[in-house]
Motif scaffolding. Structure first.
Motif, PDB file in Angstrom:
ATOM      1  N   TYR A  91       0.961  -1.226   0.157  1.00  0.00           N
ATOM      2  CA  TYR A  91       0.048   0.001  -0.134  1.00  0.00           C
ATOM      3  C   TYR A  91       0.834   1.177  -0.030  1.00  0.00           C
ATOM      4  O   TYR A  91       0.658   2.225  -0.836  1.00  0.00           O
ATOM      5  CB  TYR A  91      -0.818  -0.043   1.183  1.00  0.00           C
ATOM      6  CG  TYR A  91      -1.726   1.191   1.434  1.00  0.00           C
ATOM      7  CD1 TYR A  91      -2.635   1.710   0.561  1.00  0.00           C
ATOM      8  CD2 TYR A  91      -1.225   2.157   2.522  1.00  0.00           C
ATOM      9  CE1 TYR A  91      -3.376   2.980   0.900  1.00  0.00           C
ATOM     10  CE2 TYR A  91      -1.731   3.282   2.899  1.00  0.00           C
ATOM     11  CZ  TYR A  91      -3.171   3.640   1.813  1.00  0.00           C
ATOM     12  OH  TYR A  91      -3.722   4.832   2.160  1.00  0.00           O
ATOM     13  N   GLU A  92       1.853   1.433   0.934  1.00  0.00           N
ATOM     14  CA  GLU A  92       2.806   2.334   1.015  1.00  0.00           C
ATOM     15  C   GLU A  92       3.569   2.706  -0.441  1.00  0.00           C
ATOM     16  O   GLU A  92       4.021   3.728  -0.749  1.00  0.00           O
ATOM     17  CB  GLU A  92       3.760   2.252   2.035  1.00  0.00           C
ATOM     18  CG  GLU A  92       3.073   2.332   3.343  1.00  0.00           C
ATOM     19  CD  GLU A  92       4.152   2.102   4.707  1.00  0.00           C
ATOM     20  OE1 GLU A  92       5.164   1.569   4.236  1.00  0.00           O
ATOM     21  OE2 GLU A  92       3.780   2.021   5.684  1.00  0.00           O
ATOM     22  N   ARG A  93       3.611   1.580  -1.114  1.00  0.00           N
ATOM     23  CA  ARG A  93       4.376   1.842  -2.401  1.00  0.00           C
ATOM     24  C   ARG A  93       3.614   1.875  -3.643  1.00  0.00           C
ATOM     25  O   ARG A  93       4.229   2.307  -4.711  1.00  0.00           O
ATOM     26  CB  ARG A  93       5.402   0.447  -2.522  1.00  0.00           C
ATOM     27  CG  ARG A  93       6.686   0.514  -3.586  1.00  0.00           C
ATOM     28  CD  ARG A  93       7.251  -0.856  -3.440  1.00  0.00           C
ATOM     29  NE  ARG A  93       7.866  -1.164  -2.372  1.00  0.00           N
ATOM     30  CZ  ARG A  93       7.655  -2.300  -1.426  1.00  0.00           C
ATOM     31  NH1 ARG A  93       6.487  -3.150  -1.929  1.00  0.00           N
ATOM     32  NH2 ARG A  93       7.965  -2.123  -0.217  1.00  0.00           N
ATOM     33  N   LEU A  94       2.452   2.098  -3.252  1.00  0.00           N
ATOM     34  CA  LEU A  94       1.471   2.419  -4.574  1.00  0.00           C
ATOM     35  C   LEU A  94       1.762   3.521  -5.513  1.00  0.00           C
ATOM     36  O   LEU A  94       1.941   3.692  -6.576  1.00  0.00           O
ATOM     37  CB  LEU A  94      -0.008   2.199  -4.133  1.00  0.00           C
ATOM     38  CG  LEU A  94      -0.338   1.040  -3.944  1.00  0.00           C
ATOM     39  CD1 LEU A  94      -1.985   1.177  -3.327  1.00  0.00           C
ATOM     40  CD2 LEU A  94      -0.665  -0.009  -4.984  1.00  0.00           C
ATOM     41  N   PRO A  95       2.127   4.838  -4.654  1.00  0.00           N
ATOM     42  CA  PRO A  95       2.276   5.879  -5.426  1.00  0.00           C
ATOM     43  C   PRO A  95       3.656   5.940  -6.299  1.00  0.00           C
ATOM     44  O   PRO A  95       4.162   6.967  -7.043  1.00  0.00           O
ATOM     45  CB  PRO A  95       2.667   6.898  -4.316  1.00  0.00           C
ATOM     46  CG  PRO A  95       1.870   6.465  -3.081  1.00  0.00           C
ATOM     47  CD  PRO A  95       1.940   5.045  -3.416  1.00  0.00           C
ATOM     48  N   LEU A  96       4.561   4.764  -6.124  1.00  0.00           N
ATOM     49  CA  LEU A  96       5.926   4.813  -6.569  1.00  0.00           C
ATOM     50  C   LEU A  96       5.850   3.808  -7.683  1.00  0.00           C
ATOM     51  O   LEU A  96       6.985   3.647  -8.229  1.00  0.00           O
ATOM     52  CB  LEU A  96       7.001   4.549  -5.554  1.00  0.00           C
ATOM     53  CG  LEU A  96       6.996   5.228  -4.417  1.00  0.00           C
ATOM     54  CD1 LEU A  96       7.911   4.624  -3.338  1.00  0.00           C
ATOM     55  CD2 LEU A  96       7.306   6.638  -4.339  1.00  0.00           C
ATOM     56  N   LEU A  97       4.961   2.998  -7.722  1.00  0.00           N
ATOM     57  CA  LEU A  97       4.850   1.607  -8.964  1.00  0.00           C
ATOM     58  C   LEU A  97       5.424   2.302 -10.196  1.00  0.00           C
ATOM     59  O   LEU A  97       6.119   1.511 -10.692  1.00  0.00           O
ATOM     60  CB  LEU A  97       3.461   1.352  -8.832  1.00  0.00           C
ATOM     61  CG  LEU A  97       2.757   0.397  -8.002  1.00  0.00           C
ATOM     62  CD1 LEU A  97       1.470  -0.146  -8.277  1.00  0.00           C
ATOM     63  CD2 LEU A  97       4.043  -0.817  -7.603  1.00  0.00           C
TER      64      LEU A  97
END
Length: 284
Positions: free
Chosen positions: A115-121
């Protein structure tokens, strides 16, 4: 962990049965639950106290990262339907299909780490993989739902992807995900604290994994780094707690980690993101 051998079998069996009867832990690796319960009993706790402490330990190191419980059967049905539609589309490639990616994003939101990595995908994997040699096999330890990000990784479908975690239902879902997407790979329930050899791979992901292992057994993270049969390790540390508090966590973990890397004679490069600090470790 070897405390289990020091405990009366009946008391330890009762503790394990009680833990596994809880809905939250019914699919957890029984060997891990047993070892954690044995360690608590070894402290002289009563059965009730040991069960409570063991559940708390398992929550802090594993279950707390599950933001919401997924109905894996429903998720799999939706995934197969969406993938089938994508295959009938102009490109016929489910990995690049916007609807498939949107669904996978919603599924990854169920686990705190992904979830925390979603903006970085869209940037995380291109930046990471451009620093790596060609990858033909991947190992993902304590993976959670991270394998669902595979469409964003610049990997061909035939690249072998081995994923491990402690929740059996989650691993079964990932196997079905690989099959639905046409990816080579396999997921299996496995306790990273077990001193077992890992499948050889070109790279190994340990994303936000080491701190969780260290919560259960001090020194476990370092031992695992040496045991992994991969020349390159992708190791990350969280920049904040699950509650969102920034407490210099990544820097704290990194100090010890870099000391271990130096002692081993390995080399490490780093990438810094809002949610985590990533190290690319070259073991050879």
């Amino acid at each position: 962990m070897n405390s289990a051998a020091q405990q009366p079998d009946d008391q330890l069996d009762q503790a394990l049965a009680t833990i596994l009867a809880a809905r939250k832990y019914r699919c957890i690796h029984p060997g891990l639950a047993r070892d954690v319960a044995a360690a608590e009993l070894a402290k002289g706790r009563t059965l009730k106290e040991a069960v409570k402490a063991a559940k708390n330990q398992l929550h802090q190191s594993a279950a707390a990262y599950i933001r919401r419980n997924l109905n894996y059967d429903d998720a799999l049905h939706e995934l197969r339907t969406t993938v089938a539609a994508a295959k009938r589309g102009p490109d016929g490639d489910p990995s690049a299909d916007p609807s498939v990616r949107a669904l996978l994003r919603s599924l990854m939101a169920a686990h705190a780490s992904t979830y925390e990595r979603l903006p970085l995908l869209d940037t995380f994997y291109p930046e990471l993989f451009q620093q790596l040699p060609p990858v033909r096999s991947v190992l993902d330890i304590a993976c959670g739902l991270h394998p669902l990000a595979r469409p964003w990784m610049p990997l061909s479908p035939d690249v072998q992807y081995f994923a491990f975690d402690i929740f059996a239902d989650q691993m079964d879902f990932l196997n079905r995900f690989f099959d639905a997407m046409g990816y080579a790979g396999a997921a299996a329930q496995r306790n990273a604290l077990d001193d077992k050899d890992t499948p050889p791979a070109d790279i190994a992901f340990l994303l936000k994994t080491v701190p969780c292992l260290e919560q259960i057994e001090r020194g476990a993270g370092e031992r695992l780094l040496h045991r992994i049969d991969a020349p390159i390790l992708i190791v990350s540390f969280p920049n904040q707690t699950l509650a969102g508090r920034k407490q210099g966590m990544a820097q704290h973990y990194a100090t010890s980690f870099l000391s271990q890397i130096k002692k081993a004679g390995w080399q490490a490069d780093s990438l810094t993101y809002t949610s985590e600090l990533v190290y690319i470790v070259h073991k050879h």
